[in-house]
Design an enzyme around this catalytic site. Structure first.
Site, mmCIF file in Angstrom:
data_model
loop_
_atom_site.group_PDB
_atom_site.id
_atom_site.type_symbol
_atom_site.label_atom_id
_atom_site.label_comp_id
_atom_site.label_asym_id
_atom_site.label_seq_id
_atom_site.Cartn_x
_atom_site.Cartn_y
_atom_site.Cartn_z
ATOM 1 N N PRO A 102 46.537 43.293 38.540
ATOM 2 C CA PRO A 102 45.072 43.415 38.465
ATOM 3 C C PRO A 102 44.423 42.093 38.100
ATOM 4 O O PRO A 102 44.921 41.363 37.239
ATOM 5 C CB PRO A 102 44.871 44.467 37.369
ATOM 6 C CG PRO A 102 46.132 45.282 37.409
ATOM 7 C CD PRO A 102 47.229 44.324 37.759
ATOM 8 N N CYS A 103 43.310 41.789 38.757
ATOM 9 C CA CYS A 103 42.708 40.461 38.593
ATOM 10 C C CYS A 103 42.244 40.216 37.168
ATOM 11 O O CYS A 103 42.153 39.074 36.735
ATOM 12 C CB CYS A 103 41.555 40.272 39.569
ATOM 13 S SG CYS A 103 40.222 41.475 39.384
ATOM 14 N N GLN A 104 41.977 41.294 36.392
ATOM 15 C CA GLN A 104 41.562 41.094 35.012
ATOM 16 C C GLN A 104 42.656 40.383 34.213
ATOM 17 O O GLN A 104 42.387 39.742 33.204
ATOM 18 C CB GLN A 104 41.255 42.444 34.340
ATOM 19 C CG GLN A 104 40.082 43.169 34.936
ATOM 20 C CD GLN A 104 40.504 44.100 36.060
ATOM 21 O OE1 GLN A 104 41.512 43.887 36.697
ATOM 22 N NE2 GLN A 104 39.716 45.133 36.293
ATOM 23 N N PHE A 106 44.108 37.790 34.868
ATOM 24 C CA PHE A 106 44.010 36.343 34.967
ATOM 25 C C PHE A 106 42.752 35.788 34.309
ATOM 26 O O PHE A 106 42.532 34.586 34.320
ATOM 27 C CB PHE A 106 44.004 35.923 36.441
ATOM 28 C CG PHE A 106 45.156 36.482 37.219
ATOM 29 C CD1 PHE A 106 46.450 36.336 36.770
ATOM 30 C CD2 PHE A 106 44.930 37.155 38.399
ATOM 31 C CE1 PHE A 106 47.514 36.845 37.494
ATOM 32 C CE2 PHE A 106 45.992 37.658 39.130
ATOM 33 C CZ PHE A 106 47.295 37.510 38.671
#
Length: 499
Positions: A102-104, A106
């Site tokens: 999930p991009c969160q 990063f």
């Protein structure tokens, strides 16, 4: 031992063995399906959501309980996973790792910190911003795959000024991989949806010295919104292109290619659901939509080439008795409004149509001698029954009626909450899309099963990588894994198919 395992994997694949895949953050299995269809063997998956994990286990492992269990990657050690799935020693268990943290994970984790996380993982176990990224790298370290695929939203190229994809490549290159990343739109690969995503591929130096991405199979002029979002994602690269060492320009599509698959190509052969009629007859009622109701195909409807593919996908053929999840949301206030919308209309246009409908209802009552004053209880009752409550100036993208002659816009996980972003193009049916229609727009075949009720199924579909997009990537990766012989065979098959 590390080098011996890598050479054993290369030798097995180049002797004809299927590359073995582990899918992390797998969802219901869009990536897995694409890779399986390209000749890979799906060994297992890690997925936190129970409904998605059950879907993955059911579709790829016959519903075996050990493959259908939800797992938290943070709490799942590679050694325990291979023991539970009986895959043998960790270093020999899989050849390819795929997935999209999930991009969160990063968010705001800078390049120096990523290096520190990789070098000193325990020091950062408390940091939720980096943890899922850390776990992904932990699996790469443990399994020593020959190839890695990472998928994510375009914004990872410009996340608060960071280029996360470049940072991932830096870390993988330090582990002995060659990397590349780009932005690909699914509509160029036979998917009836304009879905833009970042894809990163990495290979061990032992099998490849460069990365390439699949050539488009379809042609489309993307709307300005998609070109704009790509420009925003590339903003960091444009300013620091010399630092984007691993970025690849997307392969260009030619107008000579077949036109992109349209919404009508994707949905036109499915059984119609006339929402207003079913509401009037009582067939459509409030309550959970059941997936066990059969919807036989309508033999009078024309089946496109895409429709035939969705019905005949090897291993996921359409059930002979009919579809089991062709169900829609109960939205009685809005069916008449849906019928009035023009293709491409969004919420501001829908709100104006609804206000016009309200005025018509009041005028009709006045013709009958009934006075309805604005602000009265009767006026408010009529308004609530006709006009959606959202501010038309604040939610412009909340609704959209699809065009029949274009691919659909991007399906999102928000489908699990409502489906107004994808209102059916057929005004006679006057409704939002069904679960099976959402699956068709993502290129899931008709025999693919989604576990859970309607909302979780929509969410699984919206979160997935379109299987046809995944298959195009998998075919390209197979060429690298197999070597020159596979490349020659692939070229021959493509040439034969074109004749």
């Amino acid at each position: 031992m590390h080098w011996e395992a890598i050479h054993r994997k290369v030798a097995r694949i180049r002797a004809g063995g299927k590359p073995r895949v582990l899918d992390l953050f797998a969802g219901c299995g869009g990536l897995s399906l694409g890779f399986e269809s390209a000749g890979f063997a799906v060994q297992g998956a890690i997925e936190f959501d129970p409904d998605a994990a059950r879907s993955h286990g059911l579709n790829f492992h016959g519903g075996e309980s050990r493959h259908s269990r939800a797992r938290d990657i943070i709490a799942t050690h590679p050694e325990d996973l291979v023991a539970e799935l009986e895959l043998g020693p960790v270093g020999d268990a899989v050849d390819v790792i795929i997935g999209g943290p999930p991009c969160q994970a990063f968010a705001r984790v800078g390049r120096p910190k990523l290096r520190e996380i990789d070098a000193h993982p325990q020091a950062f176990r408390h940091d939720p911003r980096a943890r899922l990224y850390q776990e992904y790298l932990r699996y790469v370290d443990a399994f020593q795959p020959l190839a890695v695929l990472v998928e994510n939203v375009p914004d990872v190229l410009n996340h608060g000024g960071q280029n996360i994809a470049e940072e991932i490549c830096e870390v993988l290159e330090g582990k002995g991989y060659v990397c590349g990343y780009t932005l690909l739109n699914a509509a160029f690969y036979g998917v009836p949806q304009m879905r833009e995503r970042m894809f990163l591929i990495a290979y061990r130096h032992e099998i490849a010295d460069q990365v390439s991405f699949p050539e488009p199979t379809n042609w489309l002029v993307l709307p300005s919104g998609y070109e704009g979002s790509r420009a925003v994602a590339l903003k960091v690269l444009n300013g620091h292109i010399e630092e984007a060492h691993d970025y690849h320009e997307p392969p260009s599509a030619s107008p000579d290619l077949p036109a992109a698959v349209t919404a009508e190509d994707a949905l036109g052969d499915l059984p119609p659901i006339y929402a207003r009629h079913e509401l009037a007859t009582g067939e459509l009622r409030r309550g959970a939509r059941r997936f066990d109701k059969l919807a036989p195909y309508d033999r009078r409807r024309k089946v496109s080439a895409y429709g035939r593919l969705m019905r005949s996908w090897p291993g996921f053929e359409a059930p002979a008795e009919g579809l089991r999840d062709h169900v829609i949301r109960y939205l009685p206030r809005d069916y008449e409004l849906f019928a009035r919308l023009n293709p491409g209309d969004q919420y501001p246009q829908a709100w104006q149509h609804a206000m016009n409908m309200l005025a018509e209802k009041i005028a009709e009552l006045q013709r009958q001698g009934k006075s309805v004053r604005e602000g009265s209880a009767e006026y408010q009752r009529l308004r609530d029954a006709t006009v959606p409550p959202y501010d038309a100036t604040k939610f412009p993208n909340k609704w959209r009626k699809m065009w029949r002659d274009q691919p659909a816009r991007t399906l999102m996980a928000h489908l699990g909450k409502d489906s107004y972003s994808h209102i059916h193009y057929d005004s006679e049916q006057a409704r939002t899309i069904s679960v099976r229609e959402a699956a068709r727009l993502q290129s899931f075949p008709d025999g693919f099963v989604f576990c859970g009720t309607m909302n979780p199924a929509f969410r699984q579909i919206g979160n997935a990588v379109p299987p046809l997009m995944a298959k195009a990537l998998a075919e390209t990766m197979m060429i690298a894994l197999r070597g020159r012989a596979e490349q020659d065979d692939y070229v021959s098959r493509k040439a034969a198919a074109a004749v």
